[in-house]
Scaffold this motif. Structure first.
Motif, PDB file in Angstrom:
ATOM      1  N   ALA A 146       0.810  -1.215   0.000  1.00 40.64           N
ATOM      2  CA  ALA A 146       0.000   0.000   0.000  1.00 40.64           C
ATOM      3  C   ALA A 146       0.846   1.269   0.000  1.00 40.64           C
ATOM      4  O   ALA A 146       0.555   2.216  -0.741  1.00 40.64           O
ATOM      5  CB  ALA A 146      -0.960  -0.002   1.194  1.00 40.64           C
ATOM      6  N   ALA A 147       1.897   1.312   0.809  1.00 40.83           N
ATOM      7  CA  ALA A 147       2.743   2.511   0.859  1.00 40.83           C
ATOM      8  C   ALA A 147       3.442   2.729  -0.485  1.00 40.83           C
ATOM      9  O   ALA A 147       3.519   3.865  -0.974  1.00 40.83           O
ATOM     10  CB  ALA A 147       3.764   2.388   1.990  1.00 40.83           C
ATOM     11  N   TYR A 175       2.391   1.676  -3.432  1.00 39.58           N
ATOM     12  CA  TYR A 175       1.338   2.092  -4.364  1.00 39.58           C
ATOM     13  C   TYR A 175       1.048   3.586  -4.215  1.00 39.58           C
ATOM     14  O   TYR A 175       1.011   4.322  -5.200  1.00 39.58           O
ATOM     15  CB  TYR A 175       0.066   1.272  -4.131  1.00 39.58           C
ATOM     16  CG  TYR A 175      -1.156   1.888  -4.745  1.00 39.58           C
ATOM     17  CD1 TYR A 175      -1.372   1.824  -6.125  1.00 39.58           C
ATOM     18  CD2 TYR A 175      -2.105   2.546  -3.963  1.00 39.58           C
ATOM     19  CE1 TYR A 175      -2.498   2.406  -6.693  1.00 39.58           C
ATOM     20  CE2 TYR A 175      -3.231   3.122  -4.530  1.00 39.58           C
ATOM     21  CZ  TYR A 175      -3.417   3.056  -5.885  1.00 39.58           C
ATOM     22  OH  TYR A 175      -4.519   3.636  -6.450  1.00 39.58           O
ATOM     23  N   ASN A 176       0.854   4.038  -2.979  1.00 39.31           N
ATOM     24  CA  ASN A 176       0.543   5.447  -2.743  1.00 39.31           C
ATOM     25  C   ASN A 176       1.667   6.359  -3.211  1.00 39.31           C
ATOM     26  O   ASN A 176       1.415   7.459  -3.702  1.00 39.31           O
ATOM     27  CB  ASN A 176       0.216   5.696  -1.273  1.00 39.31           C
ATOM     28  CG  ASN A 176      -1.136   5.146  -0.900  1.00 39.31           C
ATOM     29  OD1 ASN A 176      -2.084   5.195  -1.685  1.00 39.31           O
ATOM     30  ND2 ASN A 176      -1.242   4.598   0.304  1.00 39.31           N
ATOM     31  N   ASP A 177       2.897   5.903  -3.073  1.00 44.25           N
ATOM     32  CA  ASP A 177       4.055   6.696  -3.495  1.00 44.25           C
ATOM     33  C   ASP A 177       4.246   6.693  -5.008  1.00 44.25           C
ATOM     34  O   ASP A 177       4.634   7.697  -5.592  1.00 44.25           O
ATOM     35  CB  ASP A 177       5.320   6.158  -2.809  1.00 44.25           C
ATOM     36  CG  ASP A 177       6.543   6.991  -3.128  1.00 44.25           C
ATOM     37  OD1 ASP A 177       6.490   8.231  -2.921  1.00 44.25           O
ATOM     38  OD2 ASP A 177       7.543   6.414  -3.603  1.00 44.25           O
ATOM     39  N   ARG A 225       1.916   5.475  -7.594  1.00 50.87           N
ATOM     40  CA  ARG A 225       0.750   5.309  -8.461  1.00 50.87           C
ATOM     41  C   ARG A 225       0.674   6.302  -9.613  1.00 50.87           C
ATOM     42  O   ARG A 225       0.061   6.020 -10.627  1.00 50.87           O
ATOM     43  CB  ARG A 225      -0.541   5.349  -7.644  1.00 50.87           C
ATOM     44  CG  ARG A 225      -0.745   6.677  -6.942  1.00 50.87           C
ATOM     45  CD  ARG A 225      -2.000   6.726  -6.118  1.00 50.87           C
ATOM     46  NE  ARG A 225      -2.990   7.461  -6.905  1.00 50.87           N
ATOM     47  CZ  ARG A 225      -4.275   7.269  -6.837  1.00 50.87           C
ATOM     48  NH1 ARG A 225      -4.776   6.396  -6.011  1.00 50.87           N
ATOM     49  NH2 ARG A 225      -5.099   7.976  -7.581  1.00 50.87           N
ATOM     50  N   HIS A 246      -7.064   3.741 -11.412  1.00 48.59           N
ATOM     51  CA  HIS A 246      -6.624   2.961 -10.251  1.00 48.59           C
ATOM     52  C   HIS A 246      -7.832   2.391  -9.495  1.00 48.59           C
ATOM     53  O   HIS A 246      -8.867   3.044  -9.369  1.00 48.59           O
ATOM     54  CB  HIS A 246      -5.826   3.844  -9.288  1.00 48.59           C
ATOM     55  CG  HIS A 246      -4.660   4.523  -9.913  1.00 48.59           C
ATOM     56  ND1 HIS A 246      -3.524   3.851 -10.307  1.00 48.59           N
ATOM     57  CD2 HIS A 246      -4.449   5.830 -10.223  1.00 48.59           C
ATOM     58  CE1 HIS A 246      -2.654   4.716 -10.823  1.00 48.59           C
ATOM     59  NE2 HIS A 246      -3.190   5.912 -10.784  1.00 48.59           N
ATOM     60  N   LEU A 291      -8.580   0.262  -5.770  1.00 48.95           N
ATOM     61  CA  LEU A 291      -8.126  -0.350  -4.527  1.00 48.95           C
ATOM     62  C   LEU A 291      -8.856  -1.673  -4.353  1.00 48.95           C
ATOM     63  O   LEU A 291     -10.022  -1.799  -4.705  1.00 48.95           O
ATOM     64  CB  LEU A 291      -8.397   0.562  -3.331  1.00 48.95           C
ATOM     65  CG  LEU A 291      -7.635   1.881  -3.328  1.00 48.95           C
ATOM     66  CD1 LEU A 291      -8.066   2.724  -2.120  1.00 48.95           C
ATOM     67  CD2 LEU A 291      -6.140   1.651  -3.294  1.00 48.95           C
TER      68      LEU A 291
END
Length: 146
Positions: free
Chosen positions: A105-106, A108-110, A112, A138, A140
């Motif tokens: 997740a981290a 991906y957030n950084d 994406r 995108h 989730l």
């Protein structure tokens, strides 16, 4: 008792996607025991056959480099890549459809929006893919549904 199924819903000239590159997916060895946290669906319109060939070759090269990473660094992966010919394009153009599977997740957030960063912009320009022909959406993944 015979049960007939009608195929009337299939258009006479259906859109065809051809798998051009194999990627990760549910049950594939590539995913292993990683948990999917997000998916990015990407499309790249290629104005002609030469650009499409260059784009697919670049994706193949990227996948080959990704495969050489240590397993613990595999925070994302390519999903299957498909080619959809544009029947109205006499130059052999069409659309490349691909997915990105994200496992962290981290990360991906950084990362994406990396598809729109300077490095990717340079790659698109070098290949000849027009930026206005690119779409990224995108999604989730609901951990309760996975």
């Amino acid at each position: 008792m015979s049960s007939e199924v009608s195929l009337d819903f299939i258009p006479a000239d259906p859109v065809v996607w051809v798998r051009a590159l194999e990627g990760e997916g549910p049950g594939t060895p590539r995913r292993g025991d990683k948990t999917l946290v997000a998916i990015s669906q990407c499309t790249y319109y290629c104005p002609n056959a030469d650009i499409a060939a260059k784009a697919l070759a670049a994706l193949k090269d990227s996948d080959d480099r990704l495969r050489q990473r240590a397993e613990e660094l595999m925070l994302w992966d390519w999903q299957n890549t498909y080619w959809e010919a544009d029947r109205d394009n006499q130059a052999g153009g069409g659309t490349i459809h691909l997915g990105v599977a994200w496992y962290d997740a981290a990360f991906y957030n950084d990362r994406r929006e990396a598809w729109f960063g300077a490095m990717h912009q340079h790659i698109y320009s070098k290949i000849g893919i027009p930026v206005d022909g690119i779409s990224v959406t995108h999604f989730l993944v609901d951990p309760a549904a996975a």
